[in-house]
Design a protein around this motif. Structure first.
Motif, mmCIF file in Angstrom:
data_model
loop_
_atom_site.group_PDB
_atom_site.id
_atom_site.type_symbol
_atom_site.label_atom_id
_atom_site.label_comp_id
_atom_site.label_asym_id
_atom_site.label_seq_id
_atom_site.Cartn_x
_atom_site.Cartn_y
_atom_site.Cartn_z
ATOM 1 N N ALA A 38 33.542 -4.846 50.337
ATOM 2 C CA ALA A 38 33.266 -4.136 49.081
ATOM 3 C C ALA A 38 33.503 -2.637 49.244
ATOM 4 O O ALA A 38 34.022 -1.973 48.348
ATOM 5 C CB ALA A 38 31.831 -4.400 48.624
ATOM 6 N N ARG A 39 33.119 -2.091 50.408
ATOM 7 C CA ARG A 39 33.342 -0.661 50.664
ATOM 8 C C ARG A 39 34.833 -0.340 50.694
ATOM 9 O O ARG A 39 35.274 0.644 50.099
ATOM 10 C CB ARG A 39 32.688 -0.245 51.982
ATOM 11 N N GLN A 40 35.599 -1.196 51.366
ATOM 12 C CA GLN A 40 37.051 -0.971 51.449
ATOM 13 C C GLN A 40 37.692 -1.038 50.054
ATOM 14 O O GLN A 40 38.518 -0.194 49.703
ATOM 15 C CB GLN A 40 37.683 -2.011 52.376
ATOM 16 N N GLU A 41 37.261 -2.009 49.253
ATOM 17 C CA GLU A 41 37.797 -2.148 47.887
ATOM 18 C C GLU A 41 37.449 -0.918 47.047
ATOM 19 O O GLU A 41 38.292 -0.379 46.323
ATOM 20 C CB GLU A 41 37.219 -3.417 47.243
ATOM 21 N N THR A 42 36.193 -0.451 47.156
ATOM 22 C CA THR A 42 35.748 0.720 46.396
ATOM 23 C C THR A 42 36.503 1.974 46.830
ATOM 24 O O THR A 42 36.889 2.786 45.988
ATOM 25 C CB THR A 42 34.221 0.918 46.555
ATOM 26 N N GLN A 43 36.730 2.124 48.141
ATOM 27 C CA GLN A 43 37.489 3.279 48.641
ATOM 28 C C GLN A 43 38.910 3.275 48.075
ATOM 29 O O GLN A 43 39.436 4.322 47.686
ATOM 30 C CB GLN A 43 37.540 3.265 50.177
ATOM 31 N N GLN A 44 39.523 2.090 48.015
ATOM 32 C CA GLN A 44 40.879 1.992 47.472
ATOM 33 C C GLN A 44 40.910 2.340 45.980
ATOM 34 O O GLN A 44 41.798 3.067 45.529
ATOM 35 C CB GLN A 44 41.449 0.577 47.689
ATOM 36 N N LEU A 45 39.924 1.828 45.233
ATOM 37 C CA LEU A 45 39.849 2.132 43.801
ATOM 38 C C LEU A 45 39.616 3.623 43.574
ATOM 39 O O LEU A 45 40.218 4.225 42.679
ATOM 40 C CB LEU A 45 38.726 1.322 43.145
ATOM 41 N N LEU A 46 38.753 4.220 44.402
ATOM 42 C CA LEU A 46 38.468 5.650 44.298
ATOM 43 C C LEU A 46 39.729 6.473 44.572
ATOM 44 O O LEU A 46 40.072 7.382 43.813
ATOM 45 C CB LEU A 46 37.352 6.029 45.275
ATOM 46 N N LEU A 123 46.133 12.777 26.823
ATOM 47 C CA LEU A 123 46.038 12.987 28.274
ATOM 48 C C LEU A 123 44.636 13.434 28.675
ATOM 49 O O LEU A 123 44.122 13.041 29.731
ATOM 50 C CB LEU A 123 47.081 14.012 28.737
ATOM 51 N N GLN A 124 44.007 14.226 27.835
ATOM 52 C CA GLN A 124 42.646 14.687 28.118
ATOM 53 C C GLN A 124 41.658 13.516 28.106
ATOM 54 O O GLN A 124 40.758 13.445 28.937
ATOM 55 C CB GLN A 124 42.232 15.748 27.098
ATOM 56 N N GLU A 125 41.865 12.598 27.174
ATOM 57 C CA GLU A 125 41.012 11.402 27.115
ATOM 58 C C GLU A 125 41.174 10.579 28.395
ATOM 59 O O GLU A 125 40.183 10.127 28.985
ATOM 60 C CB GLU A 125 41.388 10.552 25.896
ATOM 61 N N GLN A 126 42.416 10.390 28.836
ATOM 62 C CA GLN A 126 42.672 9.646 30.079
ATOM 63 C C GLN A 126 42.017 10.345 31.273
ATOM 64 O O GLN A 126 41.415 9.697 32.131
ATOM 65 C CB GLN A 126 44.183 9.522 30.324
ATOM 66 N N ALA A 127 42.127 11.679 31.315
ATOM 67 C CA ALA A 127 41.545 12.451 32.424
ATOM 68 C C ALA A 127 40.021 12.327 32.436
ATOM 69 O O ALA A 127 39.416 12.157 33.503
ATOM 70 C CB ALA A 127 41.962 13.916 32.318
ATOM 71 N N LEU A 128 39.393 12.384 31.258
ATOM 72 C CA LEU A 128 37.931 12.255 31.172
ATOM 73 C C LEU A 128 37.469 10.894 31.684
ATOM 74 O O LEU A 128 36.504 10.792 32.438
ATOM 75 C CB LEU A 128 37.460 12.457 29.729
ATOM 76 N N LYS A 129 38.194 9.841 31.272
ATOM 77 C CA LYS A 129 37.833 8.487 31.711
ATOM 78 C C LYS A 129 37.988 8.366 33.226
ATOM 79 O O LYS A 129 37.132 7.801 33.907
ATOM 80 C CB LYS A 129 38.688 7.444 31.007
ATOM 81 N N LEU A 130 39.073 8.910 33.774
ATOM 82 C CA LEU A 130 39.291 8.859 35.219
ATOM 83 C C LEU A 130 38.193 9.616 35.968
ATOM 84 O O LEU A 130 37.704 9.153 37.004
ATOM 85 C CB LEU A 130 40.664 9.441 35.582
ATOM 86 N N GLU A 131 37.776 10.769 35.443
ATOM 87 C CA GLU A 131 36.714 11.548 36.086
ATOM 88 C C GLU A 131 35.397 10.777 36.118
ATOM 89 O O GLU A 131 34.682 10.785 37.122
ATOM 90 C CB GLU A 131 36.527 12.895 35.367
ATOM 91 N N VAL A 132 35.087 10.090 35.012
ATOM 92 C CA VAL A 132 33.856 9.283 34.960
ATOM 93 C C VAL A 132 33.954 8.120 35.947
ATOM 94 O O VAL A 132 33.003 7.836 36.689
ATOM 95 C CB VAL A 132 33.598 8.768 33.523
ATOM 96 N N GLU A 133 35.110 7.442 35.982
ATOM 97 C CA GLU A 133 35.304 6.329 36.923
ATOM 98 C C GLU A 133 35.175 6.804 38.369
ATOM 99 O O GLU A 133 34.578 6.120 39.196
ATOM 100 C CB GLU A 133 36.670 5.672 36.704
#
Length: 200
Positions: A38-46, A123-133
């Motif tokens: 799970a840690r490896q998967e989360t690191q990859q997603l991050l 693009l700002q909406e996409q950036a905001l979502k990425l920052e939250v993720e």
């Protein structure tokens, strides 16, 4: 620590403890492996999301250079409306994940503002979502790291301390019982020989 009683009762008790400890080890090892995965998967997603955000910033600077010189206030046009984080259970740990992300776009006149404002807001909406993720994945990673550390400590406690100590106790008790048994046989033979001599 209390002195180890060298008798059969203690031997049975230590044998039961050893059996219980050995049953815990595979379960803890499996939990540790699940947490590592799970840690490896989360690191990859991050890392993926951080790369996407970096690419997005690069895209904005390359495709929308006019944004740097523009004196248009765009921050009022886009507001985060809802961020919902749900939690899922993985081997006893509550891990966060982004369930819902909504932004509210204010009404604006497309005749007054330049045509590229639509692209900037998208693009700002996409950036905001990425920052939250990214924040959610960072929090998830912290929880996994803490859980992994605790599980590894427990596994090491059983594997490197409790099991070897219990095995050592069992050996010590068996040797003591064996010595006592031999001493009893020797005493019995000596007593038998004494009785025989007395009868003569």
């Amino acid at each position: 620590m209390a002195k180890l009683a060298l008798n059969k009762t203690t031997l049975n008790r230590e044998g039961g403890r050893l059996k219980a400890f050995r049953q815990f080890v595979p379960a803890l090892d499996l939990k540790r492996k699940q947490l590592l995965a799970a840690r490896q998967e989360t690191q990859q997603l991050l890392q993926t999301n951080q790369k996407k955000l970096q690419d997005l910033h690069l895209c904005v600077s390359e495709k929308l250079p006019m944004l740097a010189g523009a004196e248009i206030e765009l921050s009022q046009l886009l507001q985060v409306q809802k961020v919902e984080v749900k939690y899922s259970n993985l081997v006893g740990l509550e891990l966060p994940e982004l369930a819902e992300f909504n932004v509210e776009l204010s009404q604006y006149s497309r005749l007054v503002l330049p045509h590229w404002v639509d692209t900037v807001l998208l693009l700002q909406e996409q950036a905001l979502k990425l920052e939250v993720e990214i924040r959610v994945y960072q929090q998830r990673l912290q929880i996994l790291e803490a859980g992994l550390q605790k599980t590894t400590q427990r596994l090491n406690l059983f594997d490197k301390v409790l099991i070897p100590q219990t095995e050592k106790n069992i050996r010590k008790i068996r040797i003591a019982l064996s010595d006592a048994e031999r001493a009893g046989v020797v005493r019995a033979k000596i007593a038998k020989n004494k009785r025989r001599r007395l009868q003569l």
